[in-house]
Scaffold this active site. Structure first.
Site, mmCIF file in Angstrom:
data_model
loop_
_atom_site.group_PDB
_atom_site.id
_atom_site.type_symbol
_atom_site.label_atom_id
_atom_site.label_comp_id
_atom_site.label_asym_id
_atom_site.label_seq_id
_atom_site.Cartn_x
_atom_site.Cartn_y
_atom_site.Cartn_z
ATOM 1 N N ASP A 67 90.628 -9.304 24.297
ATOM 2 C CA ASP A 67 91.545 -8.029 24.542
ATOM 3 C C ASP A 67 91.557 -7.742 25.828
ATOM 4 O O ASP A 67 90.903 -8.349 26.687
ATOM 5 C CB ASP A 67 90.717 -6.935 23.723
ATOM 6 N N ILE A 68 92.566 -6.940 26.107
ATOM 7 C CA ILE A 68 92.787 -6.564 27.405
ATOM 8 C C ILE A 68 91.780 -5.420 27.965
ATOM 9 O O ILE A 68 91.668 -4.591 27.635
ATOM 10 C CB ILE A 68 94.279 -5.622 27.458
ATOM 11 N N ASN B 237 97.168 2.979 29.789
ATOM 12 C CA ASN B 237 97.810 4.180 29.068
ATOM 13 C C ASN B 237 97.478 5.398 30.085
ATOM 14 O O ASN B 237 98.498 6.065 29.852
ATOM 15 C CB ASN B 237 97.271 4.218 27.643
ATOM 16 N N ASP C 86 102.279 0.053 25.755
ATOM 17 C CA ASP C 86 103.265 -0.887 24.812
ATOM 18 C C ASP C 86 104.134 -2.151 25.408
ATOM 19 O O ASP C 86 104.128 -3.270 24.906
ATOM 20 C CB ASP C 86 104.255 0.055 23.931
ATOM 21 N N GLU D 53 94.490 -3.213 21.077
ATOM 22 C CA GLU D 53 94.533 -4.217 22.236
ATOM 23 C C GLU D 53 93.750 -5.515 22.140
ATOM 24 O O GLU D 53 93.997 -6.361 23.200
ATOM 25 C CB GLU D 53 94.336 -3.635 23.585
#
Length: 311
Positions: A177-178, A185, A194, A220
């Site tokens: 995941d990020i 965000n 996005d 994510e």
């Protein structure tokens, strides 16, 4: 009552979110838009009027109640030579196939992005058949990133676990995941988030073999299923993903967004239950995140891994 303006920067803060192309068919007035990402997922809007308005306000033919959609955002015009989308000076713009447009002809299968929603344009002699085909796609494809979704991931993994156990073949699973995605965000906006998700999916997709599966597992988090691959080789690929993401420029609205990922991987080994296999890989992912992020945990440190910089 609060008044809204369609001029950029003058309405309440408006907070941007491709699916496959169905082969173009002869022009027909029997056309529609289908929501493939955002509120009212799967809803069909038939384009039966000369103009179909789209926006946040209740007066629109297609109402998208989202804070990144302008009150009067866009409209679709039906003309003798086809259908056209016109942006109505919206705050976040109107996009067709990820390209911002002011006035654009729509072609069968085009993806129209309005704020945080994606609508797919379908036209043809059998619009209901196309519509149901698209609904099926939506059960296995993530609308935003255009890679497989969690449902497909679980079905593919269950099938490959059974096959690899039967033939005593290796099977590896990578979860990643990020890092600090919430900061992206919060600092750049959800539209930037996005964008990062889509760009990362596009980046990794180019390196997935046809016998493998790449999916958005949730939020994510992503997953790569690698049949016939022992953990040593899987770790090489995981390191390749980590380096690609770290060195790829993610530029959104002329701002560079630093992006890294943490990865955990596991080989099937004694894991015979799908939930146990996922949990083992997920545990390595959390070890990577708790250990400083931007790293790979799991797999074997074989000579192949040590020389993976050559890949």
């Amino acid at each position: 009552m609060t008044e809204f303006s369609d001029a950029p920067g003058q309405e309440e803060e408006t907070r941007v979110s491709s699916v496959s192309r169905i082969i173009d068919k002869t022009f027909s007035s029997d056309s529609c838009l289908v929501t493939i990402y955002g509120p009212d997922l799967g809803k069909q809007y038939k384009l039966e009027e000369e103009a179909t308005s789209i926006g946040r306000g209740p007066e629109n033919d297609i109402m998208l109640d989202m804070d990144n959609v302008s009150r009067k955002h866009a409209r679709v015009l039906a003309r003798q030579d086809g259908f056209f989308v016109q942006d109505l000076h919206s705050t976040n713009g109107t996009y067709v196939n990820d390209r911002e447009v002011e006035f654009e002809r729509l072609r069968n299968g085009d993806l129209m992005k309005i704020g945080g929603a994606i609508l797919k344009f379908l036209q043809g002699g059998n619009i209901e058949s196309l519509f149901h085909e698209e609904i099926y796609r939506m059960t296995i494809i993530d609308g935003l990133t255009q890679i497989h979704n969690k449902r497909y991931f679980e079905e593919f993994l269950d099938r490959e676990m059974a096959r690899c156990a039967r033939y005593e073949r290796p099977l590896s699973l990578i979860l990643f995941d990020i890092d600090h995605f919430k900061r992206i965000n919060d600092g750049h906006g959800h539209l930037a988030g996005d964008f990062v998700l889509k760009q990362l999916a596009n980046l990794v997709s180019r390196h997935i073999r046809k016998e493998e599966a790449f999916a958005r597992y949730g939020g994510e988090e992503f997953a790569v299923i690698m049949p016939e691959t022992p953990s040593g080789r899987a770790r090489i690929f995981a390191e390749k993903i980590r380096r690609m993401v770290e060195t790829t420029p993610f530029e959104y609205e002329e701002q560079m967004i630093p992006v890294t990922v943490s990865l955990g991987l596991e080989e099937m080994g004694p894991h015979r239950e799908i939930n146990d296999f996922i949990a083992a890989s997920d545990a390595n992912l959390y070890t990577a995140k708790n250990g400083g992020r931007n790293q790979v945990v799991g797999g074997k440190d074989s000579p192949e891994v040590l020389s993976s910089n050559t890949i």
